[in-house]
Design an enzyme around this catalytic site. Structure first.
Site, PDB file in Angstrom:
ATOM      1  N   ASP A 199       0.858  -1.194   0.000  1.00 45.30           N
ATOM      2  CA  ASP A 199       0.000   0.000   0.000  1.00 45.30           C
ATOM      3  C   ASP A 199       0.890   1.238   0.000  1.00 45.30           C
ATOM      4  O   ASP A 199       1.637   1.463   0.952  1.00 45.30           O
ATOM      5  CB  ASP A 199      -0.907  -0.043   1.232  1.00 45.30           C
ATOM      6  CG  ASP A 199      -1.633   1.263   1.499  1.00 45.30           C
ATOM      7  OD1 ASP A 199      -1.801   2.041   0.550  1.00 45.30           O
ATOM      8  OD2 ASP A 199      -2.029   1.493   2.653  1.00 45.30           O
ATOM      9  N   ASP A 205      -3.953   3.900   2.821  1.00 43.75           N
ATOM     10  CA  ASP A 205      -5.382   3.656   3.054  1.00 43.75           C
ATOM     11  C   ASP A 205      -5.678   2.222   3.475  1.00 43.75           C
ATOM     12  O   ASP A 205      -6.839   1.857   3.677  1.00 43.75           O
ATOM     13  CB  ASP A 205      -6.202   4.024   1.812  1.00 43.75           C
ATOM     14  CG  ASP A 205      -5.915   3.133   0.613  1.00 43.75           C
ATOM     15  OD1 ASP A 205      -5.003   2.281   0.696  1.00 43.75           O
ATOM     16  OD2 ASP A 205      -6.599   3.297  -0.423  1.00 43.75           O
ATOM     17  N   ASP A 241      -1.878  -1.271  -3.816  1.00 46.45           N
ATOM     18  CA  ASP A 241      -2.165  -0.551  -5.048  1.00 46.45           C
ATOM     19  C   ASP A 241      -1.033  -0.761  -6.051  1.00 46.45           C
ATOM     20  O   ASP A 241      -0.003  -1.389  -5.759  1.00 46.45           O
ATOM     21  CB  ASP A 241      -2.382   0.941  -4.766  1.00 46.45           C
ATOM     22  CG  ASP A 241      -1.337   1.536  -3.835  1.00 46.45           C
ATOM     23  OD1 ASP A 241      -0.143   1.254  -4.041  1.00 46.45           O
ATOM     24  OD2 ASP A 241      -1.714   2.262  -2.895  1.00 46.45           O
ATOM     25  N   ASP A 245      -9.796 -16.175 -15.700  1.00 50.84           N
ATOM     26  CA  ASP A 245     -10.553 -16.624 -14.540  1.00 50.84           C
ATOM     27  C   ASP A 245     -11.696 -17.542 -14.975  1.00 50.84           C
ATOM     28  O   ASP A 245     -12.374 -17.283 -15.975  1.00 50.84           O
ATOM     29  CB  ASP A 245     -11.119 -15.396 -13.825  1.00 50.84           C
ATOM     30  CG  ASP A 245     -11.825 -15.733 -12.532  1.00 50.84           C
ATOM     31  OD1 ASP A 245     -11.175 -16.253 -11.618  1.00 50.84           O
ATOM     32  OD2 ASP A 245     -13.040 -15.459 -12.442  1.00 50.84           O
ATOM     33  N   GLU A 278      -7.364 -20.834 -15.769  1.00 48.13           N
ATOM     34  CA  GLU A 278      -7.814 -21.368 -14.484  1.00 48.13           C
ATOM     35  C   GLU A 278      -8.969 -22.309 -14.805  1.00 48.13           C
ATOM     36  O   GLU A 278     -10.100 -21.882 -15.001  1.00 48.13           O
ATOM     37  CB  GLU A 278      -8.292 -20.272 -13.541  1.00 48.13           C
ATOM     38  CG  GLU A 278      -8.691 -20.841 -12.176  1.00 48.13           C
ATOM     39  CD  GLU A 278      -9.789 -20.053 -11.470  1.00 48.13           C
ATOM     40  OE1 GLU A 278      -9.892 -20.198 -10.235  1.00 48.13           O
ATOM     41  OE2 GLU A 278     -10.542 -19.314 -12.119  1.00 48.13           O
TER      42      GLU A 278
END
Length: 560
Positions: free
Chosen positions: A36, A40, A44, A222, A283
């Site tokens: 991060d 926050d 990211d 996915d 996947e």
């Protein structure tokens, strides 16, 4: 025993023909839990960029980033509202471009997650579908169906969601009356696309080109086995012991339907238009290795996760069988196996290999789980399993934090849990939060260096201070240095491009093979230590007893 990483790394812009994916070690980044940068409590893209040097020093060839696209985050980004933008939670497209450029400058490729089975219910298409009438082109993009019963009050069939509960939700029509039902194999906020619709197919070609034009090196797809559903949507009752993604079951009407292969042949042709050998990784949870290998035939995908290997117990006979079957099945279609032990959907293997009770994929472990793992045994087996896996020919994926020896975070408080599985099963399944806890980078820093403020979207266990990256750098006995050694030796000796020859003369509880000029010997569970052959020791997953290999330990030895 640690090699210095080579200065000359693979060129990420290499032309067609390199087929880098056949031998690459790819590191999965779960962006919200990696680093991060702004305090926050949520990882990211700038946090990834800040640690690219650390990843280069680790020795990986590519990074796969779990979804960072615009999303309401009902399922940690796997509910995408805009496939061609970055969610503000993770930064901007400029942040993505900076990360991509930084990775490529270090010879590291970037693979992005693509979620084509379903979108977010906040996607503009689904919002249009809700406002449109039954039978409209807007609804035809998704799996809308009339209900059963006298007034359509029953769902179209009995399918259950992967996350628990029904796989259908009824909508209220614009005039306020109860209306059609839509299919969501996952959360109700994740409506399934209808892949028989050419408009859906065209939209995803556009999405692929958007990211390829920015320079990405490939896509992890996915739920690659779920896009096509059997005609007629027949009733089906899943075996609860098979795991949530159905890998142990054949003939599931929403998994592994033949029509998916046509989609990936189309994508394969699209990627082939771009220089640099762009790759697709599936996947696909399927009942056999032979079926999984169909995803990587020469005109389809380039990789498919070997989930049967991931799910194999720490048992020598079973490991030899799955390795044999994998090498045979993938070689038959001209591909290489893609080995994996952990990811964001399964219990971390530093814990999973010491669980003593059944634990189907997707269920997770928590405070009340039977057969909870012994952490010392789990780490010892986890290190041994990695040392075994990285000695195999082919490609391999590693999941962020496993290079630190992170265990599953078992004792998360109920109120901290965020996985939809936890809520949709009313707490009966813990779900996947335990493998998603943010990483520890610096032992003495707030949040162990994950965030400058100490904020963390999931609580970090106090004992993780001992596993922080800065506490392991330079310690020859640390898990981090073990991984660095293995990856350096693997690259230097071209083990990914090698071949396997089983070694004779070892007991039934030992997995032993030769790959190139390296002997890989794993004492999986022999009660007595195993005598080691002569040769220079390249790597060991744990302490040796002189020239003897203890149980739950793997070594690499230079062949003489």
């Amino acid at each position: 025993m640690t090699l210095t990483q080579e200065d000359a790394r693979v060129d990420a812009s290499a032309g067609r023909g390199s087929e880098w994916w056949r031998t690459a070690v790819i590191y999965q980044i779960y962006p919200r839990s990696f680093a991060d940068s702004d305090g926050d409590g949520m990882g990211d893209l700038a946090g990834v960029t800040a640690h690219l040097d650390d990843l280069q020093q680790l020795g990986v060839d590519a990074l796969w980033l779990s979804p960072f696209q615009r999303s309401p985050q009902k399922d940690a980004g796997y509910d995408v509202a805009d496939y061609c933008d970055v969610d503000p939670l993770f930064g901007t497209l400029a942040d993505f471009d900076a990360m991509l450029a930084g990775a490529h400058a270090r010879g590291i490729r970037i693979i992005v997650d693509l979620v084509p089975n379903h979108s977010s219910d906040q996607h503009v298409w689904f919002q249009e579908a809700l406002r449109a009438a039954p039978g409209s082109p807007e609804r035809a993009r998704y799996m809308f169906r009339d209900g059963r019963g006298a007034s359509g009050e029953l769902p179209p069939n009995n399918w259950e969601s992967v996350f628990g509960g029904p796989a259908w939700t009824r909508v209220t029509e614009p005039d306020g009356t109860p209306g059609q039902w839509y299919l969501h194999l996952f959360d109700a906020s994740q409506p399934d696309f209808d892949w028989s619709n050419e408009e859906v197919r065209a939209e995803f070609r556009r999405v692929l080109r958007f990211w390829l034009d920015r320079g990405v090196d490939g896509f992890r797809v996915d739920v690659a086995h779920g896009l096509v559903k059997q005609d007629g949507l027949p009733d089906y009752t899943a075996d609860p012991s098979a795991g949530s993604m159905g890998g142990d079951e054949a003939s599931v009407p929403y998994w592994g339907q033949p029509g998916v292969h046509e989609i990936y042949r189309d994508w394969h042709e699209l990627l082939a238009e771009y220089d640099g050998d762009r790759a697709l990784c599936a996947e696909a949870w399927l009942p056999t290795i032979e079926k999984t290998a169909l995803w990587v035939r020469p005109d389809e995908m380039h990789q498919a996760f070997n989930f049967e290997y991931l799910e194999t117990e720490w048992d020598a006979a079973k490991l030899r069988r799955v390795i044999d079957e994998s090498l045979r099945a993938y070689s038959a279609v001209g591909a290489r196996s893609t080995w994996v032990l952990s990811n964001h959907d399964v219990v971390r293997h530093a814990s999973r290999l010491a669980v003593t009770a059944d634990n189907p994929q997707g269920y997770g472990i928590g405070p009340k789980t039977p057969g909870k793992p012994d952490p010392v045994l789990g780490l010892r087996r986890g290190r041994a399993a990695t040392t075994l896996m990285l000695g195999l020919p082919g490609s391999a994926y590693i999941y962020q934090g496993e290079e630190l020896g992170l265990p599953e975070a078992i004792d998360l408080p109920d109120e901290a849990r965020q996985d939809p599985t936890w809520f949709r099963t009313n707490g009966e399944r813990y779900g996947r939060d335990g493998c998603r806890v943010p990483l520890p980078w610096t032992a003495a820093a707030p949040g162990y260096g994950f965030s400058p403020t100490g904020a963390s979207w999931l609580p970090q266990p106090a004992e993780w201070a001992l596993l922080a990256r800065d506490a392991q750098v330079g310690d020859p006995d640390s898990t981090l240095e073990l991984y660095r050694t293995l990856l350096a030796e693997r690259r230097a000796r071209a083990l990914g491009a090698g071949s396997l020859e089983w070694l004779e003369g070892y007991g039934e509880e030992v997995v032993a093979f030769r790959n190139g000029d390296v002997l890989v010997i794993a004492n999986v569970s022999a009660a007595a230590p195993v005598a080691l052959p002569a040769g220079a020791l390249l790597a060991a997953s744990g302490p040796l007893e002189g020239d003897l290999l203890p149980a739950d330990t793997t070594v690499w030895i230079a062949a003489e």
